[in-house]
Design an enzyme around this catalytic site. Structure first.
Site, short mmCIF file in Angstrom:
data_model
loop_
_atom_site.label_atom_id
_atom_site.label_comp_id
_atom_site.label_asym_id
_atom_site.label_seq_id
_atom_site.Cartn_x
_atom_site.Cartn_y
_atom_site.Cartn_z
CG HIS A 35 -10.58 3.39 2.65
ND1 HIS A 35 -11.19 3.63 3.84
CD2 HIS A 35 -9.25 3.50 2.91
CE1 HIS A 35 -10.30 3.90 4.78
NE2 HIS A 35 -9.10 3.82 4.23
CG HIS B 82 -2.01 0.99 1.19
ND1 HIS B 82 -3.16 0.81 0.44
CD2 HIS B 82 -2.15 2.20 1.78
CE1 HIS B 82 -3.96 1.86 0.58
NE2 HIS B 82 -3.37 2.71 1.38
#
Length: 676
Positions: free
Chosen positions: A90, A44
């Site tokens: 998300h 990420h």
């Protein structure tokens, strides 16, 4: 605490990476240092599997002010105005806790935009769910839509566009991609690069709690069947506090107080401090006792890895500290000097008078692993036999079946839950080709759209990558704007699997080809890997957010048919491609075969023609032909304008089904008044 193999594994660090850490820092890390590496080396934060390929994107044109590498991309929209925009995922948090996952996705992307000095003027979203028949879909859909609306409506920023898609590949891994757009003066853009030695490092915003710890590393791992135990890794948002933080930051930005500013997003204080200092080739020293905490007895590990929302890290001009403190006090927010910049090029953390971590910043940033993963070419785009029984199907029965399907049905029940007119500058609301926002007080506007193309990409990633860029381009052209640039969110499964990595590599190639040819560069974005559960991956889903400039809002058009007796034209070549079409997928439940080819010359040529027709005010309405072909596109125009249409199907060798339902690309339907 002794660092065991189990602890290393729990932090998402593999044995080779652990050896590299020891070599880089010359010792075994303590638990805090391991946690910091876990966050900064996560997929990420480090983009370790994708970095090699992301470098192939075109990132510049005459309008680009800031490309990838900052909190958001920035483009010039004339008159000393600039547009700041980005899209991010998300996904994992929204599956675990749909309301807060989606809400904090909106909050995080808004901070990326106002960190650059821009006032947010619009948000959009692309949300993907499992089959509408799946037991979890209804709850996840309700939670995500409520979360997006709850955050955006409360902070007072319009949601002007988006898409809602359903497919069984998302049954255990939904996608929530949030985009934000902001407006800034070109001479008031702020960056995250730290400058100067012994400058104060200041924490502002909300207090730090225990929510969101390991959020970045959780988002960089596959799910198993048990997601309940991951709920503490989901952040909790407060849109009212974010509104205060937005106003306080923009007030502080009015003068030269801020040297650099960084949102505390994924990996919280860890990533914000590391990114600021490493970009400036400096060191940073932090006293963790100065961190404002909302929970008792928080450890250094918890403070550094918390992803509590509504927080920023600033480096301020030392002469402006009192002014800054006064502004944040006025807005009821914490303002704490937690450290300083140094010349050590190290991240140094102190707690209770002791040094608890000391790491070279290069080991967390430039020395992070970069993988050249093995990949294999996608095998799925082979020609297959066309189903022979479709020619007997009735046209209107087929049309109704397509229009009733979850992916093609009308979605106003979703966007009516979002405030799309707050701030008073929305000139095209959701439901059309692009949302349009007026630049306040002026007669110019920006068009914004968000699109994805999962089933095309699954069938042929290169063609699918091209198509989704072209779809964005057409949506911006269709309202009368000049397309400028894109942001992308690339959602894929596990990159350690050769076929998934192949999907990624080929999709990136397709996106790059289209962006280069159309002069439509990538200025920001996000990669979301490991979207899979129990070895079942999502379909490859690149989401493209595009922006365009409408220099004169008097020339804006929409897709609503305007008058009776006007003429309807199809612009572009119709070849009748039915593989991967909504007709085959929804009516025949046939999902094999290649997607329609993309001819980039035709795409550009047809787009420029449409733009010229709009500027010269020769068309009443325009709609690009995409999902469902000519007939579904025309239905959407009729329904939006509350006017019917009568058309002739050409007597050629295609046949009526291919002509009406084929999804050939680079096409538009235009309505032209008789007198024009």
């Amino acid at each position: 605490m002794k660092i065991t193999e189990a602890i290393i594994h729990k932090h998402g660090i593999n044995p080779e990476e652990y050896k590299k850490i020891i070599n880089l820092i010359g010792k075994e890390p303590n638990l805090l240092e391991l946690g910091i590496f876990s966050a900064m080396w996560s997929e990420h934060c480090s983009y370790k599997s994708s970095k090699k390929y992301l470098k192939t994107f075109p990132t510049k044109n005459k309008k680009v002010i800031q490309g990838p590498g900052e909190n958001a991309g920035v483009v010039d929209i004339d008159d000393n105005d600039a547009l700041v925009f980005k899209i991010e995922s998300h996904n994992h948090p929204s599956y675990i806790e749909p309301y807060q996952g989606a809400a904090t996705g909106v909050g995080g992307i808004l901070r990326d935009v106002f960190t650059m000095g821009a006032r947010p003027i619009a948000t959009l979203n692309s949300i993907h769910f499992g089959s509408h028949k799946h037991s979890k879909t209804k709850n996840l859909l309700n939670g995500v839509v409520s979360g997006i609306g709850g955050y955006g409506n409360c902070i007072g920023i319009p949601t002007v566009g988006g898409e809602v898609k359903f497919d069984s590949s998302y049954n255990e891994n939904i996608l929530v991609n949030a985009m934000a757009v902001g407006l800034v003066k070109k001479n008031k853009i702020f960056y995250s690069k730290a400058k100067g030695i012994d400058q104060p490092v200041i924490y502002v915003g909300s207090k730090t709690g225990r929510d969101g710890i390991h959020g970045a590393s959780m988002a960089s791992a596959e799910f198993d069947e048990n997601t309940e135990d991951k709920k503490p890794t989901v952040q909790v948002g407060d849109p009212f506090t974010e509104k205060l933080l937005l106003e306080a930051c923009l007030e502080l930005m009015k003068d030269d107080s801020i040297i650099s500013i960084q949102d505390m997003g994924a990996a919280g204080l860890t990533s914000s401090s590391v990114e600021m200092a490493s970009k400036g080739n400096l060191g940073i020293e932090i006293d963790l006792n100065k961190i404002p905490c909302r929970e008792e007895k928080m450890t250094p590990y918890e403070m550094m890895l918390s992803e509590s929302q509504e927080r920023m890290l600033l480096i301020l001009n030392s002469e402006k500290i009192d002014n800054g403190k006064k502004i944040f006090k006025k807005w009821g927010l914490d303002f704490s000097i937690i450290g300083k910049t140094t010349n050590t090029k190290n991240l140094v953390l102190n707690f209770n008078g002791k040094n608890v971590a000391n790491l070279p910043l290069s080991s967390l940033s430039s020395e992070a692993p970069v993988y050249d993963r093995k990949w294999k070419k996608n095998p799925n785009s082979k020609k297959v036999n066309i189903p022979k029984d479709f020619k007997s199907l009735k046209i209107f029965d087929s049309l109704k079946k397509i229009l009733m399907s979850p992916n093609n049905s009308e979605k106003s029940w979703v966007w009516e839950q979002y405030d799309h007119t707050v701030m008073g500058d929305t000139v095209q609301k959701p439901g059309g080709d692009s949302g349009v926002i007026r630049i306040h007080g002026k007669n110019k506007g920006v068009a914004i759209t968000v699109d994805s193309s999962a089933h095309y990409c699954l069938a042929d990633p290169v063609t699918g990558g091209k198509q989704v860029v072209c779809e964005s381009w057409r949506n911006l052209i269709s309202v009368g704007s000049e397309p400028i640039a894109i942001t992308n969110c690339l959602n894929f499964g596990n990159p350690e699997k050769e076929e998934i990595m192949g999907q990624f590599v080929e999709t990136v190639d397709g996106i790059s080809q289209a962006c280069k040819y159309l002069d439509f560069p990538v200025v920001s974005g996000n990669v979301s890997f490991y979207n899979e559960t129990k070895n079942k991956a999502i379909s490859p889903t690149p989401t493209i957010g595009g922006v365009g400039l409408i220099k004169n809002l008097d020339c804006m058009v929409n897709r609503n048919l305007k008058e009776i007796e006007s003429h309807i034209f199809v612009i572009g070549k119709t070849l009748g491609h039915l593989f991967q079409s909504e007709f085959f997928r929804e009516v025949l439940e046939f999902k094999n075969g290649p997607p329609p080819e993309i001819n980039l010359f035709n795409e550009k040529n047809n787009g420029f023609l449409i733009k010229r027709l709009i500027i010269e005010k020769l068309v009443n309405s325009v709609h690009d032909i995409s999902s469902g072909g000519i007939l579904v596109t025309l239905c959407e125009m009729c329904i939006a304008g509350k006017i019917g249409a009568k058309i002739k199907v050409p007597q050629n060798s295609l046949g009526i089904h291919k002509y009406l339902f084929g999804e050939d690309q680079s096409r538009y339907i235009i309505e032209v008044s008789k007198k024009k």
